[in-house]
Structure formats: structure tokens, C-alpha cells
Design an enzyme around this catalytic site. Structure first.
Site, PDB file in Angstrom:
ATOM      1  CE1 TYR A   1       9.076   9.694  -3.564  1.00 37.93           C
ATOM      2  CE2 TYR A   1       9.678   7.458  -4.182  1.00 37.93           C
ATOM      3  CZ  TYR A   1       9.819   8.823  -4.340  1.00 37.93           C
ATOM      4  OH  TYR A   1      10.711   9.315  -5.265  1.00 37.93           O
TER       5      TYR A   1
ATOM      6  CE  LYS B   1      11.991  10.904  -1.546  1.00 40.40           C
ATOM      7  NZ  LYS B   1      12.607   9.987  -2.533  1.00 40.40           N
TER       8      LYS B   1
ATOM      9  N   GLY C   1      11.419  15.818  -0.548  1.00 42.75           N
ATOM     10  CA  GLY C   1      12.041  15.035  -1.606  1.00 42.75           C
ATOM     11  C   GLY C   1      12.583  15.837  -2.766  1.00 42.75           C
TER      12      GLY C   1
ATOM     13  CG  ASP D   1      17.799  16.639  -4.169  1.00 42.05           C
ATOM     14  OD1 ASP D   1      16.757  16.063  -3.819  1.00 42.05           O
ATOM     15  OD2 ASP D   1      18.832  16.031  -4.482  1.00 42.05           O
TER      16      ASP D   1
END
Length: 293
Positions: free
Chosen positions: A137, A165, A189, A191
Site C-alpha cells: 500500500y 495499491k 488508489g 478516485d
């Protein structure tokens, strides 16, 4: 990869009561909404959108358990287990693996200026203890940790580190990662940058706003992959209008208010986050009506 993890995921929101306890019934409703209404491929559980770093270990396990009970094997499940306490990360990783999560994810260790070797070994230790697949992440704006292409190469040499991610605005690095590691999973990640990320070749995306705007995200993703860029951009403009307005009112309380409008018991954010400010009610109602949220 043992399972195809490509697709669109909701970064699962978690409802809390006035005392900061997890509202289990509301959590099940939110999880089911992502499948039945937003039609997403999976859930990313206990990430930033779940207010994870405000929870104790038992609450994190509770969220993993309730989310799994809510959706069963209908969708893919990724458990975010990252923690400054490596022992907690391992404990959470073992638990999520035991109850059937398809993969683990872990935010890079943050706050302290860890060396890359320390960060690398943190991931290797979690993998060794859990024997589950791992998705890095990477969110440098919040962690201060920037992973170079050479460091990604060292991480990806481990067969159980299956992807990343990628929550960063550096599209040059994203392109370099995609070119260098065509078989690794990349989930976007941000949007608000779904079109750009899809054009860059990501395999899917994870988003907090997908809890309420997943269907529009699906259309953006599919159109961009099909080369219908202008059509995808028009929907991205709509999504970004939504995102901009939601951010201006406080992302977590506002997303929960949108879910509450649907009849979902979306609870409260966990303190020190404030609840939704009723001064924004008219703006929110107009947003819901305009974009069919």
C-alpha cells in the site's frame, strides 16, 4: 497469484456509535451495498476509509469478521493489516488469512524515518508469518515514504508480493512500474484520477467514494479500457464534482450521510472526527439529487 484480484474495490467505510464502538449491523449493510447497489468486485477492508488507525486490535479483527460474514465468497476481499506495531500487523494478517481473505495489504511503516531495508523486511516478516499474498500500500502523501522503481523491483522479487495499491499522483513512476512488471497487480488508489490510471494500464482501483459512486467508477473504468476516452472523461468530471464537494464537507461523515439517505445505518465517524455538519445539508441534498447518489 492464487486468485485473480483485478477489478474495482470499495475501500470499506465503517460505522461507529456514539462511544466509538463498531456498529456491526450497519457495517453489514454498507458491505452488502457495495455488491448489490454499486456492483463492485471486492472490498478493501480496514484501510484509511475504515478509520483503521483509530481502532484497537480487537476492533480491527471485528471489522474483518463482520465484513467477511456480510459478503461471504461473493466478492474478493483484501485485508489491510499495516501497523507501526509489526506484531499487530502479523496478528491481524494471520487472523484475516484464517477467516478466508484472499490477500493481505499493508501500508508502508510511517512516522519514523525507516530505511528501505527496514520497510522491506517488515513486508517479508508479515508474509513469512501468514503465507498469504501481499499487496503493497503505497500512499506517500500520508506516509512520507516514496518507493523507487529499483525498490519496487526488490519487493516484487518476492513471489508473494503480488502487486501494489498505488495512491500517488506520479504517473511517470506508474508507467515505469507497469512497463517493468507487466505481471504484477496495480490497483489505483486515487478516485479522482481513475481515467488517467486506467490509461496507464492499472488492473483495477480501490476507492472510498466507490461506496456510493461505484457504478459510475465502473463505467469510467470500462470506457477508458475500451478507448472511449472522451466519454470516460465526461464521467470523471462528474465524479470529480462529487469528490470535490464531498471533500469540502468532510469525506467520511459525508459519505456516511449519503448512505444514510439510502436507508443504511451508516453510523458516525470515530472521534476525533466530527459528525456531519448540518449546515451542509442543503448542499448534500442537491448533490445526491444531481448525481443520483
Amino acid at each position: 497469484m492464487n486468485k485473480d484480484l483485478k477489478g474495482l474495490y470499495a475501500a470499506l467505510l465503517v460505522p461507529f456509535d456514539e462511544n466509538g464502538q463498531v456498529n456491526e449491523q450497519g457495517l453489514k449493510q454498507i458491505a452488502q451495498n457495495t455488491i448489490e447497489t454499486e456492483e463492485l468486485d471486492g472490498l478493501y477492508v480496514n484501510g484509511s476509509s475504515g478509520e483503521n488507525f483509530l481502532l484497537n486490535t480487537e476492533q480491527k479483527k471485528q471489522v474483518f469478521k463482520v465484513a467477511k460474514e456480510a459478503v461471504g465468497d461473493k466478492v474478493k476481499l483484501i485485508a489491510q493489516v499495516g501497523s507501526l506495531d509489526l506484531n499487530e500487523a502479523i496478528e491481524l494478517g494471520k487472523y484475516a488469512t484464517e477467516i478466508g481473505y484472499d490477500a493481505l495489504s499493508a501500508v508502508t511503516p510511517f512516522y519514523y524515518p525507516f530505511t528501505f531495508e527496514e520497510i522491506r523486511d517488515y513486508y517479508f516478516d508479515i508474509i513469512e508469518a501468514t503465507q498469504n499474498n501481499m499487496i503493497i500500500y503505497a500512499i506517500p502523501d500520508l506516509t512520507g515514504v516514496n518507493i523507487s522503481i529499483e525498490q519496487f523491483s526488490e519487493l516484487f522479487n518476492h513471489e508473494k508480493i503480488v502487486g501494489v495499491k498505488y495512491t500517488a499522483p506520479n504517473f511517470f513512476l506508474l508507467e515505469r512500474i507497469r512497463k517493468a512488471f507487466p505481471d504484477k497487480l496495480i490497483l489505483s488508489g486515487f478516485d479522482e484520477m481513475l481515467v488517467q490510471a486506467t490509461i496507464s494500464g492499472v488492473d483495477g482501483a480501490i476507492g472510498s467514494t466507490y461506496n456510493v459512486n461505484g457504478r459510475r467508477a465502473r463505467k469510467i473504468f470500462d470506457l477508458a479500457r475500451q478507448g472511449q476516452i472522451q466519454e470516460a472523461y465526461q464521467l470523471q468530471h462528474d465524479s470529480n464534482d462529487i469528490i470535490e464537494t464531498v471533500l469540502s464537507m468532510g469525506i467520511y461523515p459525508t459519505l456516511k450521510e449519503i448512505l444514510r439517505h439510502r436507508g443504511i445505518d451508516a453510523g458516525l465517524p470515530k472521534r476525533p472526527f466530527k459528525p456531519f455538519n448540518e449546515a451542509h445539508r442543503q448542499t448534500l441534498d442537491q448533490l445526491i439529487a444531481k448525481y443520483d447518489l
